[in-house]
Design a protein around this motif. Structure first.
Motif, PDB file in Angstrom:
ATOM      1  N   MET A 145      41.632  40.290  27.101  1.00 59.53           N
ATOM      2  CA  MET A 145      41.639  39.682  28.419  1.00 59.53           C
ATOM      3  C   MET A 145      41.549  40.785  29.451  1.00 59.53           C
ATOM      4  N   ALA A 146      40.759  40.562  30.470  1.00 62.19           N
ATOM      5  CA  ALA A 146      40.585  41.537  31.554  1.00 62.19           C
ATOM      6  C   ALA A 146      41.241  41.016  32.824  1.00 62.19           C
ATOM      7  N   LEU A 147      41.517  41.919  33.705  1.00 56.36           N
ATOM      8  CA  LEU A 147      42.096  41.589  34.997  1.00 56.36           C
ATOM      9  C   LEU A 147      41.359  42.398  36.052  1.00 56.36           C
ATOM     10  N   VAL A 148      40.834  41.738  37.062  1.00 54.46           N
ATOM     11  CA  VAL A 148      40.182  42.432  38.169  1.00 54.46           C
ATOM     12  C   VAL A 148      41.258  42.830  39.165  1.00 54.46           C
ATOM     13  N   VAL A 149      41.288  44.116  39.496  1.00 58.41           N
ATOM     14  CA  VAL A 149      42.237  44.640  40.476  1.00 58.41           C
ATOM     15  C   VAL A 149      41.447  45.062  41.705  1.00 58.41           C
ATOM     16  N   ARG A 150      41.757  44.455  42.831  1.00 58.88           N
ATOM     17  CA  ARG A 150      41.113  44.805  44.098  1.00 58.88           C
ATOM     18  C   ARG A 150      42.156  45.525  44.943  1.00 58.88           C
ATOM     19  N   ALA A 151      41.977  46.834  45.099  1.00 58.91           N
ATOM     20  CA  ALA A 151      42.920  47.629  45.884  1.00 58.91           C
ATOM     21  C   ALA A 151      42.457  47.695  47.333  1.00 58.91           C
ATOM     22  N   GLY A 152      43.412  47.726  48.231  1.00 57.38           N
ATOM     23  CA  GLY A 152      43.086  47.862  49.644  1.00 57.38           C
ATOM     24  C   GLY A 152      44.331  48.115  50.462  1.00 57.38           C
ATOM     25  N   GLN A 153      44.104  48.519  51.674  1.00 55.80           N
ATOM     26  CA  GLN A 153      45.202  48.784  52.587  1.00 55.80           C
ATOM     27  C   GLN A 153      45.540  47.539  53.394  1.00 55.80           C
ATOM     28  N   ALA A 154      46.674  47.586  54.040  1.00 52.80           N
ATOM     29  CA  ALA A 154      47.111  46.461  54.880  1.00 52.80           C
ATOM     30  C   ALA A 154      46.444  46.590  56.246  1.00 52.80           C
ATOM     31  N   SER A 155      45.134  46.412  56.255  1.00 55.20           N
ATOM     32  CA  SER A 155      44.372  46.494  57.505  1.00 55.20           C
ATOM     33  C   SER A 155      43.412  45.319  57.567  1.00 55.20           C
ATOM     34  N   GLU A 156      43.031  44.954  58.768  1.00 53.05           N
ATOM     35  CA  GLU A 156      42.128  43.816  58.916  1.00 53.05           C
ATOM     36  C   GLU A 156      40.798  44.027  58.196  1.00 53.05           C
ATOM     37  N   PRO A 157      40.149  45.202  58.305  1.00 56.33           N
ATOM     38  CA  PRO A 157      38.889  45.382  57.569  1.00 56.33           C
ATOM     39  C   PRO A 157      39.054  45.248  56.056  1.00 56.33           C
ATOM     40  N   ASP A 158      40.148  45.793  55.515  1.00 53.57           N
ATOM     41  CA  ASP A 158      40.375  45.669  54.068  1.00 53.57           C
ATOM     42  C   ASP A 158      40.655  44.225  53.666  1.00 53.57           C
ATOM     43  N   LEU A 159      41.366  43.494  54.511  1.00 54.15           N
ATOM     44  CA  LEU A 159      41.632  42.083  54.216  1.00 54.15           C
ATOM     45  C   LEU A 159      40.335  41.275  54.236  1.00 54.15           C
ATOM     46  N   ARG A 160      39.486  41.538  55.219  1.00 55.81           N
ATOM     47  CA  ARG A 160      38.198  40.827  55.274  1.00 55.81           C
ATOM     48  C   ARG A 160      37.368  41.119  54.031  1.00 55.81           C
ATOM     49  N   GLU A 161      37.309  42.390  53.639  1.00 57.70           N
ATOM     50  CA  GLU A 161      36.538  42.762  52.456  1.00 57.70           C
ATOM     51  C   GLU A 161      37.140  42.153  51.190  1.00 57.70           C
ATOM     52  N   ASN A 209      31.544  29.475  34.154  1.00 56.10           N
ATOM     53  CA  ASN A 209      32.448  28.416  33.704  1.00 56.10           C
ATOM     54  C   ASN A 209      33.697  28.977  33.022  1.00 56.10           C
ATOM     55  N   ARG A 210      34.232  30.052  33.603  1.00 54.09           N
ATOM     56  CA  ARG A 210      35.478  30.598  33.098  1.00 54.09           C
ATOM     57  C   ARG A 210      36.285  31.157  34.270  1.00 54.09           C
ATOM     58  N   GLN A 211      37.560  31.136  34.089  1.00 60.03           N
ATOM     59  CA  GLN A 211      38.448  31.647  35.127  1.00 60.03           C
ATOM     60  C   GLN A 211      38.580  33.158  34.979  1.00 60.03           C
ATOM     61  N   ILE A 212      38.382  33.878  36.065  1.00 59.27           N
ATOM     62  CA  ILE A 212      38.491  35.330  36.045  1.00 59.27           C
ATOM     63  C   ILE A 212      39.783  35.706  36.774  1.00 59.27           C
ATOM     64  N   ILE A 229      50.795  44.660  35.283  1.00 59.55           N
ATOM     65  CA  ILE A 229      49.444  44.389  34.759  1.00 59.55           C
ATOM     66  C   ILE A 229      49.529  43.936  33.304  1.00 59.55           C
ATOM     67  N   ARG A 230      50.311  44.636  32.502  1.00 58.26           N
ATOM     68  CA  ARG A 230      50.457  44.249  31.092  1.00 58.26           C
ATOM     69  C   ARG A 230      50.993  42.833  30.954  1.00 58.26           C
ATOM     70  N   ALA A 231      51.988  42.486  31.757  1.00 60.13           N
ATOM     71  CA  ALA A 231      52.570  41.142  31.688  1.00 60.13           C
ATOM     72  C   ALA A 231      51.535  40.076  32.050  1.00 60.13           C
ATOM     73  N   ILE A 232      50.731  40.336  33.058  1.00 62.73           N
ATOM     74  CA  ILE A 232      49.700  39.369  33.472  1.00 62.73           C
ATOM     75  C   ILE A 232      48.662  39.205  32.368  1.00 62.73           C
ATOM     76  N   VAL A 233      48.183  40.317  31.832  1.00 59.96           N
ATOM     77  CA  VAL A 233      47.143  40.266  30.794  1.00 59.96           C
ATOM     78  C   VAL A 233      47.682  39.589  29.540  1.00 59.96           C
ATOM     79  N   GLU A 234      48.907  39.921  29.135  1.00 65.81           N
ATOM     80  CA  GLU A 234      49.491  39.289  27.947  1.00 65.81           C
ATOM     81  C   GLU A 234      49.691  37.792  28.158  1.00 65.81           C
ATOM     82  N   SER A 235      50.128  37.402  29.331  1.00 65.64           N
ATOM     83  CA  SER A 235      50.331  35.987  29.635  1.00 65.64           C
ATOM     84  C   SER A 235      49.014  35.226  29.570  1.00 65.64           C
ATOM     85  N   ASP A 236      47.966  35.807  30.173  1.00 64.88           N
ATOM     86  CA  ASP A 236      46.650  35.153  30.139  1.00 64.88           C
ATOM     87  C   ASP A 236      46.089  35.090  28.719  1.00 64.88           C
ATOM     88  N   SER A 237      46.316  36.139  27.935  1.00 67.87           N
ATOM     89  CA  SER A 237      45.855  36.143  26.535  1.00 67.87           C
ATOM     90  C   SER A 237      46.573  35.073  25.722  1.00 67.87           C
TER      91      SER A 237
END
Length: 123
Positions: free
Chosen positions: A1-17, A33-36, A108-116
Motif C-alpha cells: 500500500m502506498a501513501l501520497v504525502v504532500r508537504a507544504g508550509q502554512a501559507s496561502e500559496p501552499d494551501l492553494r497548491e 476506480n481506486r482510492q488513493i 505513516i506506518r500506522a496509516i499504511v498498515e491500516s489501509d493494507s
C-alpha cells in the motif's frame, strides 16, 4: 500500500497548491476506480502557534483535507543535515527534529498498515 504525502508550509500559496494536488489525486482515483490515500504534512511551522498557522489549520479542516498529526517545526537540524550528512534521528535522536521524524514515520506506518489491513479484509 502506498501513501501520497504532500508537504507544504502554512501559507496561502501552499494551501492553494495543496488543493490543486488533492484534486489531481482524487481525479486519478476516480479514473482508476481506486482510492488513493494521502495526507498533508505541514513543514517549517513556527514553534509557537500564530494566526497564520491557525488559519492554515482551519482552512485544511474546512476543505476536509486529511492532515498528519505530526508537523515539522522550523528547526536548524533540518538545514544542518545537508551540511553534516546526518538526519535528525541520528544527530538529535531524543529531542526536537529527531523526535518529530520518529513520530512522523510511526504515523505513516500506522496509516499504511491500516489501509493494507482494510484491503486484505475486502479482498
Amino acid at each position: 500500500m502506498a501513501l501520497v504525502v504532500r508537504a507544504g508550509q502554512a501559507s496561502e500559496p501552499d494551501l492553494r497548491e495543496a488543493l490543486v494536488v488533492v484534486g489531481d489525486i482524487r481525479d486519478v482515483g476516480e479514473t482508476t476506480n481506486r482510492q488513493i490515500p494521502y495526507r498533508l504534512l505541514l513543514t517549517k511551522i513556527y514553534p509557537l502557534r500564530t494566526r497564520v498557522t491557525d488559519f492554515a489549520y482551519r482552512e485544511l479542516e474546512r476543505h476536509g483535507l486529511p492532515l498528519f498529526r505530526t508537523a515539522l517545526v522550523e528547526r536548524s537540524a533540518y538545514r544542518e543535515m545537508f551540511l553534516n550528512g546526518s538526519p535528525p534521528t541520528v544527530s538529535e535522536p531524543e529531542k526536537g527534529a529527531g523526535v518529530e521524524i520518529k513520530a512522523l514515520v510511526a504515523e505513516i506506518r500506522a496509516i499504511v498498515e491500516s489501509d493494507s489491513n482494510e484491503l486484505r479484509k475486502a479482498g
